[in-house]
Scaffold this active site. Structure first.
Site, PDB file in Angstrom:
ATOM      1  N   ASP A  98      61.008  57.480  41.977  1.00  0.00           N
ATOM      2  CA  ASP A  98      59.662  57.829  42.423  1.00  0.00           C
ATOM      3  C   ASP A  98      58.661  57.374  41.361  1.00  0.00           C
ATOM      4  OD1 ASP A  98      57.648  59.283  43.919  1.00  0.00           O
ATOM      5  OD2 ASP A  98      59.247  60.631  44.557  1.00  0.00           O
ATOM      6  N   ASP A 196      54.216  57.095  45.150  1.00  0.00           N
ATOM      7  CA  ASP A 196      53.565  58.330  45.538  1.00  0.00           C
ATOM      8  C   ASP A 196      52.074  58.090  45.790  1.00  0.00           C
ATOM      9  OD1 ASP A 196      53.824  61.400  45.490  1.00  0.00           O
ATOM     10  OD2 ASP A 196      52.114  61.063  44.159  1.00  0.00           O
ATOM     11  N   GLU A 253      54.049  55.835  50.060  1.00  0.00           N
ATOM     12  CA  GLU A 253      53.341  56.887  50.764  1.00  0.00           C
ATOM     13  C   GLU A 253      51.912  56.364  50.882  1.00  0.00           C
ATOM     14  OE1 GLU A 253      53.336  61.698  50.254  1.00  0.00           O
ATOM     15  OE2 GLU A 253      52.639  60.493  48.605  1.00  0.00           O
ATOM     16  N   HIS A 325      60.454  66.293  50.985  1.00  0.00           N
ATOM     17  CA  HIS A 325      60.203  67.443  50.112  1.00  0.00           C
ATOM     18  C   HIS A 325      58.815  68.050  50.326  1.00  0.00           C
ATOM     19  CE1 HIS A 325      58.199  64.097  48.346  1.00  0.00           C
ATOM     20  NE2 HIS A 325      57.582  64.883  47.469  1.00  0.00           N
ATOM     21  N   ASP A 326      58.001  67.443  51.177  1.00  0.00           N
ATOM     22  CA  ASP A 326      56.667  67.999  51.464  1.00  0.00           C
ATOM     23  C   ASP A 326      56.611  68.644  52.842  1.00  0.00           C
ATOM     24  OD1 ASP A 326      55.621  67.074  49.035  1.00  0.00           O
ATOM     25  OD2 ASP A 326      55.071  65.141  49.903  1.00  0.00           O
TER      26      ASP A 326
HETATM   27  C1  GLC Z   1      52.794  63.240  47.179  1.00  0.00           C
HETATM   28  C2  GLC Z   1      54.104  63.960  46.909  1.00  0.00           C
HETATM   29  C3  GLC Z   1      53.821  65.418  46.755  1.00  0.00           C
HETATM   30  C4  GLC Z   1      52.884  65.600  45.580  1.00  0.00           C
HETATM   31  C5  GLC Z   1      51.621  64.744  45.730  1.00  0.00           C
HETATM   32  C6  GLC Z   1      50.890  64.633  44.427  1.00  0.00           C
HETATM   33  O1  GLC Z   1      52.239  63.597  48.385  1.00  0.00           O
HETATM   34  O2  GLC Z   1      55.026  63.686  47.915  1.00  0.00           O
HETATM   35  O3  GLC Z   1      54.998  66.164  46.586  1.00  0.00           O
HETATM   36  O4  GLC Z   1      52.527  66.947  45.477  1.00  0.00           O
HETATM   37  O5  GLC Z   1      51.904  63.433  46.128  1.00  0.00           O
HETATM   38  O6  GLC Z   1      51.593  63.815  43.543  1.00  0.00           O
END
Ligand code: GLC
Ligand code: CA
Length: 553
Positions: A98, A196, A253, A325-326
């Site tokens: 990540d 991310d 993402e 995980h979100d």
């Molecule tokens: C992304 C991650 C999440 C995190 C956020 C800030 O959305 O998946 O878990 O809290 O970024 O880094």
């Protein structure tokens, strides 16, 4: 269609804190991942994506990185990581890490230097502003303003929590630092990256205020901080300097990218191999507040799902997932009040295998989230104090402020909390599911004894077996051209609660996938052919049992 390993791969997302603890401190670690490689191999996994393991104050569980070149002591050492890379390679499993490059932790030495000394070169690694007033009315993703005051009319910008200051990508020196980090990890032997929140790196007029979208006087950061004009320059440069080898797999993402512009991101010369689409994962929400739950039907779900699949296939490659995980657990999200109770293992198998057939039938690189293969469901949290996640606590406060009572606000948290999927992995029937010999950092779900991996690996009728089998079906020489590279086409005359589609190979070969999402018998019209998977012992071409899912070639 170009053939490449990551298109054919089935991936597995590991949340290291919750996977396997080997030293009894209650926190999963890298040695634990090594220990469980045989489990992943047996499942049929080709790569793992490990959530952040870098040194971090863990305000956001590692998504607040204090040193991009290290390993947090709670996860182990760099030697452990090197050993994992070696062992994974020996098992034919690649490792994706990540990369959290929109922001760092406020404990990162760059930020500490920047705070201490306004003349330090690190000051411009972040977004500091001098202003008597709050510079704009932008709301951060985790609530409150994006601007944090650090005294003397000085403010810094954070898209997420105030402990996660945004990096200033406008600064070429900062960008060089980022590229060095990526190349460091490539040299270590990782096969790729999950980026991310990458579409937040470019901001448009961050100093401008806009019409508020809520009673707090603020407006969501999406408007001025997501996929803004000019982001292409950064992403293209990063690709050219670090990611140009097509063997490197990248998944981003990337919220805010409209389908029509996807080719720039995921086409043959795109910045990334693939991006995650949130449209159907967020079907249960209207906007950013968890208390704004969306009413939806299976018809709506199909619309979002096939719009995503059909747009992506005209523009490039996609990533498919039902959990991460979100997110809350998919059985709860997609079956809502019909989701199997914890003690109804048969229904859990049916619903879990129905979703497995969906996941394995869709077009794109498949991502399984840890525990999904066991049919994990949401946890039971009886008070807000039982949650660890800062996002959950913020959302709970938002609900209270909006006038909901404690019970209702807790219900919204329960439905959506990121801790639902972050609970420790249930390995066996021992205390804490064999996750740890100590006290777990977050409690285990109370069903661990009935669904644990050990039990399911001794039962040929388990969901875990079903996943193993489906992964093999997807990879089978005879099915690959359809299930991996084939075009996806919705079967539009299916009844509303039946998700039906076909995958069509270049040579015209076809596989149909039919999934009954309802608890009633439904009509179907399935092609004649070889049955590749079925979660019932009976099969009928013209009807589907409750939650029955089949693939036919
Ligand atoms: C992304 C991650 C999440 C995190 C956020 C800030 O959305 O998946 O878990 O809290 O970024 O880094
Ligand atoms: Ca540990």
């Amino acid at each position: 269609m170009k053939r490449i390993w990551w298109k054919e791969a089935v991936g597995y997302q590991i949340y290291p804190k919750s996977f396997k603890d080997t030293n009894g401190d209650g926190i999963g670690d890298i040695k634990g991942i090594v220990e469980k490689l045989p489990y992943l191999k047996e499942l049929g996994i080709d790569f793992i994506w490990i959530c952040p393991f870098y040194p971090s104050p863990m305000k956001d569980n590692g998504y607040d990185v204090a040193d991009y070149y290290g390993i947090d002591p709670c996860f182990g050492t760099m030697e452990d990581m090197e050993f994992l890379l070696k062992k994974a390679d020996e098992s034919g499993i690649r490792v994706i890490v990540d990369m959290v490059l929109n922001h760092s932790s406020d404990q990162h030495k760059w930020f500490q230097e920047a705070l201490k000394d306004p003349n330090s070169k690190y000051r411009d690694y972040y977004m500091f502003v001098q202003s008597k007033e709050r510079p704009s009315n932008t709301r951060s993703c985790f609530g409150g303003s994006v601007w944090e005051n650090v005294g003397e009319d000085t403010w810094y910008y954070h898209t997420f929590d105030k402990s996660q200051p945004d990096l200033n990508w406008e600064n070429p020196q900062l960008r060089e630092e980022v590229y060095n980090i990526l190349n460091f990890w490539i040299e270590k032997g990782v096969s790729g990256f999950r980026f991310d929140a990458i579409t937040y790196i470019k901001k448009a007029d961050s100093l401008k205020s806009h019409e508020p979208d809520n009673t707090d006087g603020l407006i969501g950061v999406e408007k001025t901080g997501q996929n803004q004009k000019g982001i292409d320059k950064f992403l293209r440069e990063m690709n050219r300097k670090c990611l140009s080898d097509p063997e490197i797999m990248t998944v981003a993402e990337a919220p805010g990218v409209p389908y029509e512009n996807l080719a720039e991101f995921i086409g043959e010369d795109g910045y990334f191999s693939m991006v995650f689409d949130f449209s159907y994962a967020d079907i249960d929400l209207c906007g950013p507040n968890w208390y704004n739950q969306a009413p939806w039907t299976f018809g709506d779900l199909k619309k979002l799902l096939f719009r995503s699949q059909c747009s992506v296939q005209t523009q490039g490659w996609g990533a498919v997932y039902l959990e991460n995980h979100d997110q809350s657990r998919s059985l709860n999200k997609y079956f809502r009040e019909k989701a199997a109770a914890k003690d109804d293992l048969h229904l859990r198998f049916l619903q879990g295998s129905a979703l497995a057939a969906l996941l394995m039938g869709l077009r794109g690189t498949v991502f399984i989230y840890q525990g999904e293969e066991l049919g994990s469901v949401n946890g039971t949290f009886n008070s807000i104090e039982e949650y660890d996640d800062l996002n959950t606590r913020d959302q709970y406060q938002r609900a209270l402020r909006a006038g909901f009572d404690v019970a209702q606000s807790l219900k919204f948290a329960n439905d959506r909390s990121r801790d639902n999927s972050r609970m420790p992995f249930p390995w066996n029937e021992e205390e804490h599911g064999g996750f740890t010999s100590g006290t777990p950092w977050l409690k285990c779900n109370d069903d661990y004894a009935s669904i644990c991996a050990e039990k399911q690996s001794q039962d040929k009728n388990s969901l875990l077996y079903y996943y193993r089998n489906l992964i093999q079906v997807r990879k089978d020489e005879a099915n690959r051209e359809c299930l991996i590279y084939g075009e996806v086409r919705e079967i539009e005359n299916a009844v509303e609660s039946v998700i039906a589609f076909e995958r069509i190979a270049e040579n015209g070969e076809k596989i149909q996938i039919w999934i009954n999402m309802s608890d009633e018998i439904q009509k179907a019209d399935i092609i004649e052919g070889e049955l590749l998977c079925n979660n019932y012992s009976e099969f009928n071409r013209t009807s589907l049992q409750p939650y029955q899912a089949v693939m036919v070639r």
